[in-house]
Motif scaffolding. Sequence first.
Motif, PDB file in Angstrom:
ATOM      1  N   ARG A 135      42.133 -11.096  35.227  1.00  0.00           N
ATOM      2  CA  ARG A 135      41.232 -10.188  35.929  1.00  0.00           C
ATOM      3  C   ARG A 135      40.372 -10.984  36.905  1.00  0.00           C
ATOM      4  O   ARG A 135      40.211 -12.194  36.779  1.00  0.00           O
ATOM      5  CB  ARG A 135      40.320  -9.454  34.948  1.00  0.00           C
ATOM      6  CG  ARG A 135      39.366 -10.368  34.188  1.00  0.00           C
ATOM      7  CD  ARG A 135      38.333  -9.564  33.413  1.00  0.00           C
ATOM      8  NE  ARG A 135      37.429 -10.422  32.643  1.00  0.00           N
ATOM      9  CZ  ARG A 135      36.362 -11.026  33.143  1.00  0.00           C
ATOM     10  NH1 ARG A 135      36.070 -10.872  34.422  1.00  0.00           N
ATOM     11  NH2 ARG A 135      35.590 -11.780  32.384  1.00  0.00           N
ATOM     12  N   LYS A 136      39.853 -10.286  37.882  1.00  0.00           N
ATOM     13  CA  LYS A 136      38.947 -10.934  38.808  1.00  0.00           C
ATOM     14  C   LYS A 136      37.602 -11.163  38.113  1.00  0.00           C
ATOM     15  O   LYS A 136      37.167 -10.330  37.309  1.00  0.00           O
ATOM     16  CB  LYS A 136      38.744 -10.066  40.055  1.00  0.00           C
ATOM     17  CG  LYS A 136      39.971  -9.947  40.926  1.00  0.00           C
ATOM     18  CD  LYS A 136      39.632  -9.412  42.313  1.00  0.00           C
ATOM     19  CE  LYS A 136      39.253  -7.954  42.272  1.00  0.00           C
ATOM     20  NZ  LYS A 136      39.066  -7.394  43.644  1.00  0.00           N
TER      21      LYS A 136
ATOM     22  N   ARG B 175      33.737 -10.996  37.469  1.00  0.00           N
ATOM     23  CA  ARG B 175      32.829  -9.882  37.765  1.00  0.00           C
ATOM     24  C   ARG B 175      31.418 -10.413  37.973  1.00  0.00           C
ATOM     25  O   ARG B 175      30.910 -11.194  37.166  1.00  0.00           O
ATOM     26  CB  ARG B 175      32.864  -8.861  36.624  1.00  0.00           C
ATOM     27  CG  ARG B 175      32.008  -7.622  36.885  1.00  0.00           C
ATOM     28  CD  ARG B 175      32.203  -6.590  35.800  1.00  0.00           C
ATOM     29  NE  ARG B 175      33.534  -6.004  35.866  1.00  0.00           N
ATOM     30  CZ  ARG B 175      34.314  -5.812  34.808  1.00  0.00           C
ATOM     31  NH1 ARG B 175      33.911  -6.184  33.617  1.00  0.00           N
ATOM     32  NH2 ARG B 175      35.500  -5.261  34.959  1.00  0.00           N
TER      33      ARG B 175
ATOM     34  N   ASN C 266      34.773  -9.697  48.295  1.00  0.00           N
ATOM     35  CA  ASN C 266      35.239  -8.495  47.602  1.00  0.00           C
ATOM     36  C   ASN C 266      36.676  -8.624  47.115  1.00  0.00           C
ATOM     37  O   ASN C 266      37.054  -8.008  46.115  1.00  0.00           O
ATOM     38  CB  ASN C 266      35.104  -7.273  48.520  1.00  0.00           C
ATOM     39  CG  ASN C 266      33.665  -6.813  48.668  1.00  0.00           C
ATOM     40  OD1 ASN C 266      32.906  -6.840  47.703  1.00  0.00           O
ATOM     41  ND2 ASN C 266      33.270  -6.426  49.859  1.00  0.00           N
ATOM     42  N   GLU C 267      37.485  -9.414  47.821  1.00  0.00           N
ATOM     43  CA  GLU C 267      38.861  -9.634  47.375  1.00  0.00           C
ATOM     44  C   GLU C 267      38.936 -10.552  46.164  1.00  0.00           C
ATOM     45  O   GLU C 267      39.896 -10.492  45.385  1.00  0.00           O
ATOM     46  CB  GLU C 267      39.688 -10.232  48.519  1.00  0.00           C
ATOM     47  CG  GLU C 267      40.028  -9.236  49.625  1.00  0.00           C
ATOM     48  CD  GLU C 267      40.782  -9.890  50.762  1.00  0.00           C
ATOM     49  OE1 GLU C 267      40.832 -11.160  50.797  1.00  0.00           O
ATOM     50  OE2 GLU C 267      41.317  -9.166  51.616  1.00  0.00           O
ATOM     51  N   THR C 268      37.922 -11.385  45.978  1.00  0.00           N
ATOM     52  CA  THR C 268      37.946 -12.389  44.913  1.00  0.00           C
ATOM     53  C   THR C 268      37.206 -11.929  43.665  1.00  0.00           C
ATOM     54  O   THR C 268      37.571 -12.306  42.551  1.00  0.00           O
ATOM     55  CB  THR C 268      37.322 -13.707  45.417  1.00  0.00           C
ATOM     56  OG1 THR C 268      37.955 -14.085  46.648  1.00  0.00           O
ATOM     57  CG2 THR C 268      37.514 -14.829  44.407  1.00  0.00           C
ATOM     58  N   PHE C 269      36.168 -11.125  43.855  1.00  0.00           N
ATOM     59  CA  PHE C 269      35.317 -10.728  42.734  1.00  0.00           C
ATOM     60  C   PHE C 269      35.186  -9.210  42.654  1.00  0.00           C
ATOM     61  O   PHE C 269      35.243  -8.517  43.661  1.00  0.00           O
ATOM     62  CB  PHE C 269      33.909 -11.326  42.891  1.00  0.00           C
ATOM     63  CG  PHE C 269      33.879 -12.819  42.988  1.00  0.00           C
ATOM     64  CD1 PHE C 269      33.960 -13.611  41.856  1.00  0.00           C
ATOM     65  CD2 PHE C 269      33.772 -13.439  44.219  1.00  0.00           C
ATOM     66  CE1 PHE C 269      33.944 -14.990  41.944  1.00  0.00           C
ATOM     67  CE2 PHE C 269      33.753 -14.813  44.337  1.00  0.00           C
ATOM     68  CZ  PHE C 269      33.843 -15.594  43.188  1.00  0.00           C
ATOM     69  N   ASP C 270      35.014  -8.734  41.420  1.00  0.00           N
ATOM     70  CA  ASP C 270      34.572  -7.358  41.208  1.00  0.00           C
ATOM     71  C   ASP C 270      33.053  -7.389  41.145  1.00  0.00           C
ATOM     72  O   ASP C 270      32.470  -8.149  40.348  1.00  0.00           O
ATOM     73  CB  ASP C 270      35.134  -6.792  39.899  1.00  0.00           C
ATOM     74  CG  ASP C 270      36.595  -6.400  40.023  1.00  0.00           C
ATOM     75  OD1 ASP C 270      36.988  -5.985  41.130  1.00  0.00           O
ATOM     76  OD2 ASP C 270      37.336  -6.522  39.035  1.00  0.00           O
TER      77      ASP C 270
ATOM     78  N   ASN D  87      32.715 -19.223  42.630  1.00  0.00           N
ATOM     79  CA  ASN D  87      33.843 -19.644  41.795  1.00  0.00           C
ATOM     80  C   ASN D  87      33.445 -20.774  40.860  1.00  0.00           C
ATOM     81  O   ASN D  87      33.775 -20.772  39.674  1.00  0.00           O
ATOM     82  CB  ASN D  87      35.012 -20.092  42.675  1.00  0.00           C
ATOM     83  CG  ASN D  87      35.946 -18.952  43.025  1.00  0.00           C
ATOM     84  OD1 ASN D  87      36.248 -18.099  42.190  1.00  0.00           O
ATOM     85  ND2 ASN D  87      36.407 -18.911  44.272  1.00  0.00           N
TER      86      ASN D  87
ATOM     87  N   CYS E 114      31.136 -19.419  38.113  1.00  0.00           N
ATOM     88  CA  CYS E 114      31.835 -18.577  37.133  1.00  0.00           C
ATOM     89  C   CYS E 114      32.725 -19.395  36.205  1.00  0.00           C
ATOM     90  O   CYS E 114      32.869 -19.075  35.017  1.00  0.00           O
ATOM     91  CB  CYS E 114      32.686 -17.528  37.850  1.00  0.00           C
ATOM     92  SG  CYS E 114      31.751 -16.191  38.599  1.00  0.00           S
TER      93      CYS E 114
END
Length: 393
Positions: free
Chosen positions: A9-10, A12, A40-44, A381, A384
């Motif tokens: 999953r991306k 969040r 937005n493409e990498t994270f929710d 990144n 996270c």
Amino acid sequence: MVDMTGKIRKPRILFIGTLPPPVHGSAVVSQQIKESKVINETFDGDWINLGTSRTMDEIGEKTIAKPFRLLEALCKEFWYLLTKHYDLCYLAITCHGIGFLKDSPFILMTKLFRRKIIIHQHNKGMSRDLDRWPYRWLLPLCYKNAKVILLSWRLYPDIEKVVRKEDVFICPNGIKVQEYHDSVVQGLPETWITKPDTKRFSRLLFLSNLIESKGVLVLLDALVTLKDKGYLFVCDFVGGETKEIDAKRFNAEVEKRGLDGQAFYRGRKHGEKKERIFEQADIFVLPTYYDNECFPLVLLEAMAHKKPVVSTDEGGIPDMILDGENGLISMRNDPGSLACCIGKLIKNEDLRKQMGINSFQRLKKHFTDEKFENNLLYIFNLACQERGMPFSV
């Protein structure tokens, strides 16, 4: 990231920051992050608007609506943290004064839910509060184990007593870069256009809200010196009226200094109208001595329009404006120094043009929206995925 079922999953992120309106630096950057395709493409992400003002006039004012907006945002944060797992909580907060006291509950709530925290600082002033109650214990509590994004290393001394250097990321602001041309001045009032049959004069531009510490009166005083020395110029002041200086007071200050016909308040301008004003200018001037100045986006806008910039060494400004290369750095709150810098550019058109070209090249190299968003992507990144990064408790 891999969830409990083994599916990829991306990551969040819960974003908490001030969104427009009103339009100001921190809100503009938050909107930029919210709309960023690469992020937005990498994270929710989920967003909570931290702002309690909805217009520039409401900033600093006590209104009935503000406590309810604050409570609504806190309730929304509590619900999100209760019902969703976030790999990171991003907060763009005020780090000093009453603004910090307003924003601190949002940090404390993320700590209550043991979430990783990254704080994006668009202001300064923390060092002035550290010896005051309740800041002396609340600031260290909120920033403990949190990562911090600064716009420049020049801003680190303000937070060094609370935040370790190894917990700091540097991410300068960036804006979209595009080529402008002379046609954008079409549509300006005729009195704004330099006519070929008139004696050549330089057009100066100040663009910010009418706040004394942004240098409005300092610039007016500098214009008097330039006028007395025989320089030919017109100076346009663009921005929102404030309690300190409204249009009536501005015009009175102009009249008092004998600058009628040379200094004009043009009101607020947005979109194409603002771009036209930038293009019509020869020199951009922001003589700020604002205590909380960090990294004014308006200077990047001036650089995008290939303008030489006259400003001060406040905050991270020297990272953008290299004295003698793409602009000149004036002494703070010093009309004489400011007049000297502006005069040097007025009398040397070749220098103005070269500095304008240097401004645009420096912008493309260091301060584009793409560089800004990719820097943030890297930071998010890392935050996270970093196993050694403790939860902020």
